[in-house]
Write a protein that holds these residues in place. Structure first.
Motif, PDB file in Angstrom:
ATOM      1  N   MET A 181       7.706  79.136  26.104  1.00 17.59           N
ATOM      2  CA  MET A 181       8.745  78.621  25.215  1.00 17.59           C
ATOM      3  C   MET A 181      10.021  78.363  26.018  1.00 17.59           C
ATOM      4  SD  MET A 181       8.186  77.949  22.090  1.00 17.59           S
ATOM      5  CE  MET A 181       6.667  77.987  21.107  1.00 17.59           C
ATOM      6  N   PRO A 182      10.830  77.387  25.616  1.00 17.80           N
ATOM      7  CA  PRO A 182      12.070  77.101  26.347  1.00 17.80           C
ATOM      8  C   PRO A 182      13.009  78.300  26.344  1.00 17.80           C
ATOM      9  CG  PRO A 182      11.534  75.332  24.805  1.00 17.80           C
ATOM     10  CD  PRO A 182      10.606  76.453  24.493  1.00 17.80           C
ATOM     11  N   VAL A 183      13.790  78.414  27.401  1.00 20.50           N
ATOM     12  CA  VAL A 183      14.804  79.464  27.493  1.00 20.50           C
ATOM     13  C   VAL A 183      15.959  79.107  26.553  1.00 20.50           C
ATOM     14  CG1 VAL A 183      16.348  80.704  29.053  1.00 20.50           C
ATOM     15  CG2 VAL A 183      14.129  79.869  29.879  1.00 20.50           C
ATOM     16  N   ALA A 229      -4.385  59.649  11.830  1.00 20.40           N
ATOM     17  CA  ALA A 229      -3.841  60.478  12.908  1.00 20.40           C
ATOM     18  C   ALA A 229      -2.366  60.719  12.627  1.00 20.40           C
ATOM     19  CB  ALA A 229      -4.013  59.801  14.259  1.00 20.40           C
ATOM     20  N   CYS A 230      -1.834  61.760  13.197  1.00 20.07           N
ATOM     21  CA  CYS A 230      -0.412  62.075  13.028  1.00 20.07           C
ATOM     22  C   CYS A 230       0.171  62.459  14.381  1.00 20.07           C
ATOM     23  CB  CYS A 230      -0.236  63.220  12.042  1.00 20.07           C
ATOM     24  SG  CYS A 230       1.493  63.571  11.619  1.00 20.07           S
ATOM     25  N   VAL A 231       1.311  61.881  14.702  1.00 19.50           N
ATOM     26  CA  VAL A 231       2.025  62.187  15.937  1.00 19.50           C
ATOM     27  C   VAL A 231       3.311  62.926  15.578  1.00 19.50           C
ATOM     28  CG1 VAL A 231       3.119  61.255  18.008  1.00 19.50           C
ATOM     29  CG2 VAL A 231       1.105  60.124  17.055  1.00 19.50           C
ATOM     30  N   GLY A 232       3.574  64.031  16.264  1.00 16.37           N
ATOM     31  CA  GLY A 232       4.779  64.811  15.981  1.00 16.37           C
ATOM     32  C   GLY A 232       5.530  65.154  17.247  1.00 16.37           C
ATOM     33  N   ALA A 233       6.826  65.351  17.105  1.00 15.14           N
ATOM     34  CA  ALA A 233       7.661  65.755  18.238  1.00 15.14           C
ATOM     35  C   ALA A 233       8.687  66.779  17.764  1.00 15.14           C
ATOM     36  CB  ALA A 233       8.370  64.550  18.851  1.00 15.14           C
ATOM     37  N   VAL A 234       9.005  67.717  18.649  1.00 16.99           N
ATOM     38  CA  VAL A 234      10.015  68.738  18.390  1.00 16.99           C
ATOM     39  C   VAL A 234      10.925  68.815  19.608  1.00 16.99           C
ATOM     40  CG1 VAL A 234      10.458  71.150  17.829  1.00 16.99           C
ATOM     41  CG2 VAL A 234       8.355  70.071  17.022  1.00 16.99           C
ATOM     42  N   ASN A 265      13.964  69.896  26.042  1.00 21.32           N
ATOM     43  CA  ASN A 265      12.650  70.552  25.880  1.00 21.32           C
ATOM     44  C   ASN A 265      11.803  69.884  24.797  1.00 21.32           C
ATOM     45  OD1 ASN A 265      13.312  72.741  27.789  1.00 21.32           O
ATOM     46  ND2 ASN A 265      14.795  73.325  26.219  1.00 21.32           N
ATOM     47  N   LYS A 266      11.658  68.590  24.926  1.00 20.21           N
ATOM     48  CA  LYS A 266      10.904  67.828  23.932  1.00 20.21           C
ATOM     49  C   LYS A 266       9.407  68.049  24.105  1.00 20.21           C
ATOM     50  CE  LYS A 266      10.584  63.204  21.905  1.00 20.21           C
ATOM     51  NZ  LYS A 266      11.117  61.823  21.965  1.00 20.21           N
ATOM     52  N   LYS A 267       8.740  68.350  23.001  1.00 19.56           N
ATOM     53  CA  LYS A 267       7.288  68.509  22.988  1.00 19.56           C
ATOM     54  C   LYS A 267       6.693  67.493  22.025  1.00 19.56           C
ATOM     55  CE  LYS A 267       7.269  73.558  23.722  1.00 19.56           C
ATOM     56  NZ  LYS A 267       6.769  74.840  23.140  1.00 19.56           N
ATOM     57  N   MET A 268       5.570  66.920  22.411  1.00 23.82           N
ATOM     58  CA  MET A 268       4.900  65.948  21.551  1.00 23.82           C
ATOM     59  C   MET A 268       3.431  66.316  21.396  1.00 23.82           C
ATOM     60  SD  MET A 268       6.509  62.296  22.758  1.00 23.82           S
ATOM     61  CE  MET A 268       5.747  61.458  21.372  1.00 23.82           C
ATOM     62  N   ARG A 269       2.902  66.064  20.214  1.00 22.02           N
ATOM     63  CA  ARG A 269       1.484  66.287  19.946  1.00 22.02           C
ATOM     64  C   ARG A 269       0.957  65.172  19.056  1.00 22.02           C
ATOM     65  NH1 ARG A 269       0.119  72.697  18.843  1.00 22.02           N
ATOM     66  NH2 ARG A 269       0.946  73.500  20.806  1.00 22.02           N
ATOM     67  N   ALA A 270      -0.320  64.900  19.199  1.00 19.54           N
ATOM     68  CA  ALA A 270      -1.010  63.964  18.311  1.00 19.54           C
ATOM     69  C   ALA A 270      -2.289  64.632  17.829  1.00 19.54           C
ATOM     70  CB  ALA A 270      -1.327  62.661  19.035  1.00 19.54           C
ATOM     71  N   GLU A 271      -2.544  64.552  16.549  1.00 21.95           N
ATOM     72  CA  GLU A 271      -3.738  65.176  15.973  1.00 21.95           C
ATOM     73  C   GLU A 271      -4.458  64.161  15.093  1.00 21.95           C
ATOM     74  OE1 GLU A 271      -4.954  67.977  16.695  1.00 21.95           O
ATOM     75  OE2 GLU A 271      -3.357  69.285  17.435  1.00 21.95           O
ATOM     76  N   LEU A 272      -5.765  64.081  15.284  1.00 21.57           N
ATOM     77  CA  LEU A 272      -6.599  63.190  14.495  1.00 21.57           C
ATOM     78  C   LEU A 272      -7.293  63.984  13.391  1.00 21.57           C
ATOM     79  CD1 LEU A 272      -7.790  60.249  14.402  1.00 21.57           C
ATOM     80  CD2 LEU A 272      -9.709  61.152  15.730  1.00 21.57           C
ATOM     81  N   THR A 273      -7.338  63.427  12.195  1.00 23.10           N
ATOM     82  CA  THR A 273      -8.112  64.050  11.118  1.00 23.10           C
ATOM     83  C   THR A 273      -9.575  64.117  11.561  1.00 23.10           C
ATOM     84  OG1 THR A 273      -6.610  63.257   9.406  1.00 23.10           O
ATOM     85  CG2 THR A 273      -8.844  63.826   8.717  1.00 23.10           C
ATOM     86  N   ARG A 274     -10.153  65.318  11.562  1.00 19.09           N
ATOM     87  CA  ARG A 274     -11.492  65.473  12.134  1.00 19.09           C
ATOM     88  C   ARG A 274     -12.181  66.702  11.533  1.00 19.09           C
ATOM     89  NH1 ARG A 274      -7.590  67.262  15.591  1.00 19.09           N
ATOM     90  NH2 ARG A 274      -7.918  69.223  16.728  1.00 19.09           N
ATOM     91  N   ILE A 275     -13.450  66.845  11.865  1.00 22.60           N
ATOM     92  CA  ILE A 275     -14.237  67.972  11.390  1.00 22.60           C
ATOM     93  C   ILE A 275     -14.050  69.155  12.340  1.00 22.60           C
ATOM     94  CG2 ILE A 275     -16.543  68.810  10.804  1.00 22.60           C
ATOM     95  CD1 ILE A 275     -15.494  66.631   8.951  1.00 22.60           C
ATOM     96  N   LYS A 293       5.530  76.791  13.398  1.00 22.50           N
ATOM     97  CA  LYS A 293       5.464  77.749  14.505  1.00 22.50           C
ATOM     98  C   LYS A 293       6.602  77.511  15.497  1.00 22.50           C
ATOM     99  CE  LYS A 293       0.438  78.268  14.252  1.00 22.50           C
ATOM    100  NZ  LYS A 293      -0.853  77.985  14.935  1.00 22.50           N
ATOM    101  N   GLU A 294       6.915  76.250  15.762  1.00 23.34           N
ATOM    102  CA  GLU A 294       7.994  75.927  16.694  1.00 23.34           C
ATOM    103  C   GLU A 294       9.344  76.380  16.154  1.00 23.34           C
ATOM    104  OE1 GLU A 294       8.183  74.124  19.897  1.00 23.34           O
ATOM    105  OE2 GLU A 294       6.188  75.016  19.871  1.00 23.34           O
ATOM    106  N   ILE A 295       9.561  76.194  14.858  1.00 26.72           N
ATOM    107  CA  ILE A 295      10.822  76.638  14.254  1.00 26.72           C
ATOM    108  C   ILE A 295      10.959  78.148  14.394  1.00 26.72           C
ATOM    109  CG2 ILE A 295      12.089  76.872  12.082  1.00 26.72           C
ATOM    110  CD1 ILE A 295      10.860  74.188  11.231  1.00 26.72           C
ATOM    111  N   LYS A 296       9.897  78.851  14.097  1.00 27.40           N
ATOM    112  CA  LYS A 296       9.928  80.321  14.175  1.00 27.40           C
ATOM    113  C   LYS A 296      10.178  80.795  15.600  1.00 27.40           C
ATOM    114  CE  LYS A 296       7.219  84.431  12.973  1.00 27.40           C
ATOM    115  NZ  LYS A 296       5.927  84.922  12.406  1.00 27.40           N
ATOM    116  N   ALA A 297       9.571  80.121  16.577  1.00 33.96           N
ATOM    117  CA  ALA A 297       9.699  80.546  17.968  1.00 33.96           C
ATOM    118  C   ALA A 297      11.038  80.130  18.580  1.00 33.96           C
ATOM    119  CB  ALA A 297       8.549  79.968  18.798  1.00 33.96           C
TER     120      ALA A 297
END
Length: 368
Positions: A181-183, A229-234, A265-275, A293-297
């Motif tokens: 996690m970022p300092v 699919a959904c792409v997110g960044a924090v 400290n930008k983080k990006m993720r992409a998630e595909l709807t899947r089984i 989870k990112e907000i909590k951390a």
């Protein structure tokens, strides 16, 4: 024996000397630079393969004696050396290894040289796999296969690239979990969330899916099968105080303020709807649970303002409400609003005209 181990490296030295002589000859004959460049590249690939083969030879076969203790058992050294194919960015190598087990026909339980070299499970090197998939995420597997073959001279099948992709994907979550996690002192005072959805065209399964539609589609019919699919960044950022006119001037004139604070400290993720485990998991659920989870951390003491910037897709805002609790400043993405303003402007004025631009600037400033 030493001579055999050094042979590949000696051959590489000879080829290097030949390459130097080739450059001098090319200069004397007045060859064009593109000819010399192509020749050098081919020679460098050959030298690299020789040097890599020499490195492997210097490691030996992994013979550590007639027997080997492993998990409380004594394994025997098998009589024959076992050859393995290894495809590097320089080309294909053959690696001969000593194998330990009970007998030849049984499972090869321990191969010391594989462990010493850090060989991957597949035939393809980690570096080649990295380069392959860098192309695959930008285009089709077939296009990527052709590009790599043109550059490196290595022939790979589409199926091998697909298998490689799936194999690498199994390590994604472990890699994500290993990232620190970022300092706190390197963070901004505002925590920003942003997400967007996208329909990804999927290849049809001839045995399960309906045939593709080649005539004019009826209402509700889709050109192809898609999966969401959904792409997110924090990231965090410091406040940047501006007036509405400042924002309009920056957006409409594409001039970025030099004093704008950069994202931290930008983080990006992409998630595909899947089984997953026999159940379909929505990509949006995965992204927004990650947001929580990112907000909590990153804001454990609730000292940061949390801001979410997204377009008008109601499904995204519902996901935010479902997964993220607490105070969140919700902001509609300005550029999606501008698309509507431009559409309205072109109802009254010609596209590209100053009147349309003035119309959008005026309405945008009113909105802000």
């Amino acid at each position: 024996m030493i001579m055999t181990k050094e042979q590949a490296i000696l051959k590489a030295k000879i080829q290097f000397n030949q390459m130097e002589a080739s450059v001098r000859k090319a200069a004397a004959e007045g060859q064009t630079i593109d000819q010399v460049e192509r020749d050098l590249w081919e020679r460098l690939l050959s030298i690299g393969r020789m040097m890599l083969q020499g490195y492997v030879k210097l490691q030996g076969s992994g013979d550590v004696g007639a027997t080997l203790k492993y998990e409380g058992r004594s394994l025997n050294r098998l009589d024959n050396l076992h050859e393995r194919r290894y495809v590097s960015v320089f080309g294909e190598l053959k690696i001969s290894r000593t194998v330990y087990g009970t007998r030849e026909t049984q499972k090869h339980e321990v191969i010391p040289l594989d462990a010493r070299l850090g060989l991957p499970d597949s035939e393809f090197s980690y570096l080649l796999a990295e380069w392959d998939q860098s192309f695959c995420v930008q285009g089709s597997y077939e296009q990527s296969r052709r590009t790599v073959e043109r550059i490196l001279g290595i022939g790979q099948s589409v199926l091998s690239l697909e298998d490689m992709n799936q194999s690498m994907s199994r390590n994604v979550q472990a890699f994500r979990d290993s990232r620190p996690m970022p300092v706190a002192q390197d963070e901004g005072s505002i925590l920003v969330l942003t997400a967007d959805g996208k329909g990804v065209p999927m290849r049809r399964d001839p045995e399960k899916d309906a045939p593709a539609i080649h005539v004019r589609r009826k209402k509700g019919q889709k050109a192809n099968k898609k999966r969401q699919a959904c792409v997110g960044a924090v990231y965090t950022i410091e406040p940047f105080v501006r007036t509405a006119k400042d924002v309009v001037n920056e957006v409409m004139r594409d001039r970025r303020r030099k004093d704008r604070p950069p994202p931290q400290n930008k983080k990006m993720r992409a998630e595909l709807t899947r089984i997953i485990d026999d159940a379909e998991v929505n990509g949006k659920d995965l992204i927004f649970s990650w947001f929580a989870k990112e907000i909590k951390a990153r804001d454990g003491n609730n000292g940061k303002a949390v801001v979410c910037v997204m377009d008008g897709d109601r499904a995204l805002w519902k996901m935010l409400k479902h997964h993220v609790s607490g105070d969140v400043v919700c902001i509609l993405d300005l550029f999606h609003v501008m698309e509507r303003l431009w559409n309205a402007a072109h109802c009254f004025y010609l596209e590209g005209g100053e009147e349309a631009k003035a119309f959008v600037s005026d309405r945008l400033e009113r909105i802000l």
